[in-house]
Design an enzyme around this catalytic site. Sequence first.
Site, PDB file in Angstrom:
ATOM      1  N   GLY A   1       0.819  -1.213   0.000  1.00  0.00           N
ATOM      2  CA  GLY A   1       0.000   0.000   0.000  1.00  0.00           C
ATOM      3  C   GLY A   1       0.845   1.252   0.000  1.00  0.00           C
ATOM      4  O   GLY A   1       2.061   1.185  -0.170  1.00  0.00           O
ATOM      5  N   ASN A   2       0.196   2.393   0.155  1.00  0.00           N
ATOM      6  CA  ASN A   2       0.926   3.663   0.238  1.00  0.00           C
ATOM      7  C   ASN A   2       0.246   4.581   1.248  1.00  0.00           C
ATOM      8  O   ASN A   2      -0.779   4.227   1.818  1.00  0.00           O
ATOM      9  CB  ASN A   2       1.048   4.315  -1.150  1.00  0.00           C
ATOM     10  CG  ASN A   2      -0.302   4.649  -1.753  1.00  0.00           C
ATOM     11  OD1 ASN A   2      -1.033   5.483  -1.236  1.00  0.00           O
ATOM     12  ND2 ASN A   2      -0.642   3.960  -2.844  1.00  0.00           N
ATOM     13  N   ARG A   3       0.823   5.750   1.461  1.00  0.00           N
ATOM     14  CA  ARG A   3       0.390   6.635   2.550  1.00  0.00           C
ATOM     15  C   ARG A   3      -0.770   7.571   2.208  1.00  0.00           C
ATOM     16  O   ARG A   3      -1.082   8.467   2.989  1.00  0.00           O
ATOM     17  CB  ARG A   3       1.571   7.481   3.033  1.00  0.00           C
ATOM     18  CG  ARG A   3       2.678   6.676   3.659  1.00  0.00           C
ATOM     19  CD  ARG A   3       3.780   7.591   4.169  1.00  0.00           C
ATOM     20  NE  ARG A   3       4.933   6.828   4.618  1.00  0.00           N
ATOM     21  CZ  ARG A   3       5.032   6.234   5.802  1.00  0.00           C
ATOM     22  NH1 ARG A   3       4.036   6.311   6.669  1.00  0.00           N
ATOM     23  NH2 ARG A   3       6.118   5.560   6.111  1.00  0.00           N
ATOM     24  N   SER A   4      -1.390   7.401   1.065  1.00  0.00           N
ATOM     25  CA  SER A   4      -2.486   8.304   0.699  1.00  0.00           C
ATOM     26  C   SER A   4      -3.636   8.208   1.705  1.00  0.00           C
ATOM     27  O   SER A   4      -4.083   7.115   2.039  1.00  0.00           O
ATOM     28  CB  SER A   4      -3.001   7.941  -0.697  1.00  0.00           C
ATOM     29  OG  SER A   4      -4.144   8.709  -0.990  1.00  0.00           O
TER      30      SER A   4
ATOM     31  N   ALA B   1      -3.847   7.678  -5.355  1.00  0.00           N
ATOM     32  CA  ALA B   1      -2.461   7.227  -5.451  1.00  0.00           C
ATOM     33  C   ALA B   1      -2.521   5.753  -5.859  1.00  0.00           C
ATOM     34  O   ALA B   1      -2.579   4.850  -5.027  1.00  0.00           O
ATOM     35  CB  ALA B   1      -1.756   7.396  -4.115  1.00  0.00           C
TER      36      ALA B   1
END
Length: 247
Positions: free
Chosen positions: A29-32, A96
């Site tokens: 995943g990512n930090r969005s 994102a």
Amino acid sequence: GQHGDLAGRRVIVTAGGTHEPIDPVRYVGNRSSGKMGYNLAIDARDRGAHVILISGPVALPAPYGVELHQVETAMQMRDVVHSFITNADVLVMSAAVADYRPQVAATQKIKKQTQHEAMGHQDGGALTLHLVQNPDILGELATTLDGDGDASRGSGGISNTPAKKRLIRVGFAAETEHLLEHAREKLRKKHLDLLVANDVTRLDSGFGTNTNKVLIFHADGAMEDLPVLPKTGVATAIWDRIVPLLG
Ligand code: C5P
């Protein structure tokens, strides 16, 4: 003060990050946080648009008066975008989207090697994930649209109502370096109408914050450097620039 200027318009906003499964309990995943996209959806709603919000997993409440579609992966987001694109006036891709996904999602939870098993291996029990590229949802649309007869956008593939109306496409660029160069390159490569760029290394900007400091790049090469604003204000500024592009 832009009440009703999106009345009768259908807009698609994507928000949040995508989760790309590794196994049934893990993902890449990512930090969005989704805040920018949710604010964009809310502002468009308040201006009278029919809003289709396509969201990755976020910790935000579902906004009322918005058609929310929840997805997990980039591939799911792509399918939902495609299912609504034909009737849309605007696509704002603030999500994102993961550039890569694990080639295979294990059907069972991946077990850690025991200390004993790991000792017998040169790599000491390391695990390698093989990642493959996700399709570029925005980029591939740009090259397959033939709605406005603009040959530079190519033809065939996913079609926006041919020769009827044009789809305004807005992209985002979250960068940690060479912001201007990367932003200009994305605007050009993806044939965007607008590109909103932010430096995610700034404390007042990017992932998780309630404020944002963005640059807005226009298709004609113009660039605007906006001050630090609450994300609600950035959302308003973005729609203020999209509305004049609508026929
Ligand atoms: O190339 P990059 O990922 O930085 O481009 C960012 C823009 O492209 C964003 O608007 C993002 O939502 C969109 N994007 C996409 N599909 C991807 C990756 C990014 O639509 N697979």
